[in-house]
Design a protein around this motif. Structure first.
Motif, mmCIF file in Angstrom:
data_model
loop_
_atom_site.group_PDB
_atom_site.id
_atom_site.type_symbol
_atom_site.label_atom_id
_atom_site.label_comp_id
_atom_site.label_asym_id
_atom_site.label_seq_id
_atom_site.Cartn_x
_atom_site.Cartn_y
_atom_site.Cartn_z
ATOM 1 N N PHE A 61 -7.730 -7.578 5.761
ATOM 2 C CA PHE A 61 -7.450 -8.792 5.574
ATOM 3 C C PHE A 61 -6.564 -9.187 4.648
ATOM 4 C CE2 PHE A 61 -9.266 -12.341 2.449
ATOM 5 C CZ PHE A 61 -9.099 -13.549 3.213
ATOM 6 N N LEU A 62 -6.626 -8.586 3.575
ATOM 7 C CA LEU A 62 -5.576 -8.660 2.508
ATOM 8 C C LEU A 62 -4.042 -8.436 2.859
ATOM 9 C CD1 LEU A 62 -6.950 -7.279 -0.730
ATOM 10 C CD2 LEU A 62 -6.873 -9.359 -0.262
ATOM 11 N N ARG A 63 -3.955 -7.663 4.122
ATOM 12 C CA ARG A 63 -2.394 -7.474 4.642
ATOM 13 C C ARG A 63 -2.120 -8.302 5.695
ATOM 14 N NH1 ARG A 63 -4.004 -1.944 3.855
ATOM 15 N NH2 ARG A 63 -5.022 -1.646 6.059
ATOM 16 N N GLY A 64 -3.145 -9.179 5.862
ATOM 17 C CA GLY A 64 -2.941 -10.318 6.818
ATOM 18 C C GLY A 64 -3.323 -9.727 8.520
ATOM 19 N N LYS A 65 -3.891 -8.443 8.636
ATOM 20 C CA LYS A 65 -4.232 -7.904 9.823
ATOM 21 C C LYS A 65 -5.567 -8.126 10.654
ATOM 22 C CE LYS A 65 -0.118 -6.067 9.842
ATOM 23 N NZ LYS A 65 0.873 -6.256 10.900
ATOM 24 N N ALA A 66 -6.525 -8.901 9.766
ATOM 25 C CA ALA A 66 -7.806 -9.175 10.078
ATOM 26 C C ALA A 66 -8.253 -10.319 9.608
ATOM 27 C CB ALA A 66 -8.702 -8.098 9.750
ATOM 28 N N GLU A 67 -9.103 -10.945 10.249
ATOM 29 C CA GLU A 67 -9.850 -12.176 9.792
ATOM 30 C C GLU A 67 -11.312 -11.960 9.153
ATOM 31 O OE1 GLU A 67 -8.565 -15.233 8.941
ATOM 32 O OE2 GLU A 67 -6.640 -14.732 9.334
ATOM 33 N N LEU B 125 0.558 -1.053 -0.010
ATOM 34 C CA LEU B 125 -0.069 0.061 0.003
ATOM 35 C C LEU B 125 0.949 1.038 -0.055
ATOM 36 C CD1 LEU B 125 -2.615 1.374 0.286
ATOM 37 C CD2 LEU B 125 -2.724 1.265 2.736
ATOM 38 N N SER B 126 2.040 1.287 0.720
ATOM 39 C CA SER B 126 2.827 2.416 0.992
ATOM 40 C C SER B 126 3.350 2.835 -0.556
ATOM 41 C CB SER B 126 3.891 2.272 1.922
ATOM 42 O OG SER B 126 4.799 1.288 1.505
ATOM 43 N N ALA B 127 3.917 1.702 -1.232
ATOM 44 C CA ALA B 127 4.430 2.213 -2.651
ATOM 45 C C ALA B 127 3.265 2.786 -3.611
ATOM 46 C CB ALA B 127 4.960 0.887 -3.134
ATOM 47 N N PHE B 128 2.007 2.154 -3.312
ATOM 48 C CA PHE B 128 0.971 2.554 -4.314
ATOM 49 C C PHE B 128 0.768 4.068 -3.840
ATOM 50 C CE2 PHE B 128 -3.470 3.134 -5.173
ATOM 51 C CZ PHE B 128 -3.419 2.938 -6.500
ATOM 52 N N ALA B 129 0.594 4.349 -2.469
ATOM 53 C CA ALA B 129 0.193 5.714 -2.185
ATOM 54 C C ALA B 129 1.378 6.761 -2.495
ATOM 55 C CB ALA B 129 0.324 5.689 -0.742
ATOM 56 N N GLY B 130 2.881 6.057 -2.654
ATOM 57 C CA GLY B 130 3.797 7.033 -3.051
ATOM 58 C C GLY B 130 3.574 7.340 -4.475
ATOM 59 N N PRO C 56 -8.123 5.959 0.995
ATOM 60 C CA PRO C 56 -7.419 5.216 2.415
ATOM 61 C C PRO C 56 -6.950 3.979 2.521
ATOM 62 C CG PRO C 56 -9.686 5.805 3.054
ATOM 63 C CD PRO C 56 -9.554 6.460 1.522
ATOM 64 N N PHE C 57 -8.046 3.070 1.973
ATOM 65 C CA PHE C 57 -7.507 1.573 1.728
ATOM 66 C C PHE C 57 -7.538 1.029 3.230
ATOM 67 C CE2 PHE C 57 -5.882 3.108 -2.455
ATOM 68 C CZ PHE C 57 -6.510 2.396 -3.120
ATOM 69 N N SER C 58 -8.585 1.672 3.994
ATOM 70 C CA SER C 58 -8.771 1.291 5.401
ATOM 71 C C SER C 58 -9.776 0.477 5.864
ATOM 72 C CB SER C 58 -8.533 2.670 6.206
ATOM 73 O OG SER C 58 -9.920 3.296 5.751
ATOM 74 N N SER C 59 -10.432 -0.298 4.888
ATOM 75 C CA SER C 59 -11.599 -1.317 5.283
ATOM 76 C C SER C 59 -10.781 -2.496 5.734
ATOM 77 C CB SER C 59 -12.204 -1.661 3.687
ATOM 78 O OG SER C 59 -11.442 -2.479 2.891
ATOM 79 N N LYS C 60 -11.998 -3.297 6.229
ATOM 80 C CA LYS C 60 -11.694 -4.590 6.838
ATOM 81 C C LYS C 60 -10.987 -5.505 5.702
ATOM 82 C CE LYS C 60 -13.598 -8.351 9.562
ATOM 83 N NZ LYS C 60 -14.841 -8.921 10.233
ATOM 84 N N TYR C 61 -11.606 -5.505 4.562
ATOM 85 C CA TYR C 61 -11.019 -6.347 3.466
ATOM 86 C C TYR C 61 -9.519 -6.128 3.379
ATOM 87 C CZ TYR C 61 -10.617 -8.968 -0.715
ATOM 88 O OH TYR C 61 -10.571 -9.797 -1.680
ATOM 89 N N ASP C 62 -9.287 -4.733 3.207
ATOM 90 C CA ASP C 62 -7.900 -4.437 3.110
ATOM 91 C C ASP C 62 -6.928 -5.005 4.342
ATOM 92 O OD1 ASP C 62 -7.744 -2.546 0.777
ATOM 93 O OD2 ASP C 62 -9.346 -1.213 1.893
#
Length: 424
Positions: A225-231, A5-10, A217-223
């Motif tokens: 989940f894709l980052r491995g930070k939620a189930e 995500l950080s690279a894309f935001a950049g 912001p890409f701050s959804s639960k699905y985001d």
């Protein structure tokens, strides 16, 4: 599954700065750095200053003919920049007594929308660049403009929306309110063009809409989940399975749900245009005229494809990010619940009596918002294409699961994630 995500935001920020440098022209601003044009530091500073002016303009009703309507009136920052009410179409005009005939879309996640093209050959999913995906890209429901600065002008000048008299009158209004600030941001240069304030103002609105924390912001639960930070819950996982299954929802064929091969987060749209035959919204004033039809890609707003009957009834595939925050759905706002919108896809052909009017002889007028000559344009790929009375491939619980999954696309998921973005 992960994405950077950080690279894309950049990348988006880099693109935004480049756009700022181009906005006022390298030649006119070269005096800031005679050896090489505008410096990157200056460009970043100007981008921030332009964005702040754009933020103020976005919520300023003085930029409307009525003095009561702003961009934020229809694109509420607290509701993912989509309407906060359940009106199918928003009221506007000089006395706020006129209505457009299309629902106001969200302004979020537009950053990488490709320019409008009749033939789009990129296909990340099929990895075959020879496949013609047809009409794709552009902004608005019919894709008729490519730049946010051009898109911003549409409601400002529409007699059905912000209802400014013309470009010159709007430019004069901007000059009176924001002229000094815009000139300061543009390096103190004064253009000879009397409508320069208007062009500068559109660049400011464009810069504001490139604020990542607000618009992507890409701050959804699905985001998460894709980052491995939620189930995902079992119901949400099942909804995702139905959403992606080609023989069930097949939703991901248009609303792309997986990161690209380069790691770009999914935008839940393929930017294509498609006809799905949504019912006519008889609450829209223009639809009281039985001869009026909003045909999307072939008119009445878009002009370049008016002679292409095979494009009539096609509308942009919207992003599904923050879709659960919407209160009306589809281009004409005819549906007022997310569950009904999802169910329409599964039941349009098997239970048409739920969505279309009945004739005096008992027949059902399918695709009643599209002249019969264009009915062949309506998409019949899964989950469409069945016959009335056919058994459904999904259950009521399946539909509920898809809705549950779509709710994970709302930004502001808080568990181990940034807090929901608040508009200044």
């Amino acid at each position: 599954m992960h994405y950077c995500l950080s690279a894309f935001a950049g990348l988006i920020l880099f693109m935004a700065v480049g756009a700022i440098i181009d906005s006022f022209g390298q030649d006119s601003l070269a005096q800031e750095n005679p050896q090489g044009g505008m410096t990157r530091a200056t460009a970043y500073q100007q981008a921030r200053q332009l964005s702040e002016i754009g933020r103020q303009m976005f919520s300023d009703p003085r930029l409307s003919g009525s003095g009561k309507l702003s961009c934020a009136s229809c694109h509420d920052p607290q509701n993912a920049f989509s309407p906060s009410n359940d009106l199918a179409v928003q009221m506007g005009g000089k006395t706020l007594d006129r209505a457009a005939f299309r629902a106001a879309p969200t302004l979020t996640y537009k950053q990488v929308t490709p320019p409008s093209t009749e033939h789009y050959y990129e296909s990340d999913e099929e990895a075959d660049g020879s496949i013609d995906n047809g009409p794709t890209g552009g902004l608005t429901w019919d894709g008729r403009v490519d730049r946010r600065s051009d898109q911003a002008l549409i409601p400002l000048l529409s007699p059905l929306e912000m209802a400014n008299e013309d470009r010159a009158a709007l430019s004069d209004t901007i000059e009176k309110i924001y002229g000094q600030a815009l000139r300061a941001v543009a390096g103190g240069l004064v253009s000879q063009d009397k409508q320069w304030p208007l062009e500068a103002a559109m660049k400011a609105l464009d810069a504001f809409q490139q604020e990542g924390a607000l618009f992507y912001p890409f701050s959804s639960k699905y985001d998460a989940f894709l980052r491995g930070k939620a189930e995902l819950s079992e119901q949400e996982k099942h909804g995702l399975e139905i959403f992606t299954a080609e023989d069930k929802g097949n939703c991901a064929s248009c609303h792309v749900s997986a990161p690209s091969k380069t790691g770009t987060p999914p935008f839940f749209t393929d930017y294509g245009l498609i006809a799905i035959g949504v019912p006519r919204n008889r609450d829209i004033a223009q639809n009281q005229d039985p001869a009026f039809f909003d045909l999307g890609l072939c008119g009445p707003e878009r002009q370049d494809f008016r002679d292409r009957p095979d494009y009539c009834g096609l509308f942009k595939t919207p992003t599904l990010r923050n879709v659960a925050r919407r209160k009306v759905f589809f281009h004409n706002g005819v549906v007022k619940s997310l569950r009904e919108a999802v169910a329409f896809y599964f039941e349009r052909d098997t239970k048409p009596e739920k969505y279309y009017p009945h004739g005096a002889d008992g027949t059902i007028a399918k695709y009643d918002d599209l002249p019969a000559a264009y009915h062949d344009n309506v998409n019949n790929e899964p989950p469409f294409g069945k016959q009335a009375g056919d058994p459904s491939t999904v259950s009521e619980a399946d539909i509920d699961a898809v809705v549950a999954f779509l709710k994970t696309l709302d930004d502001g998921f808080s568990s181990q994630e940034p807090a929901a973005v608040k508009y200044p």
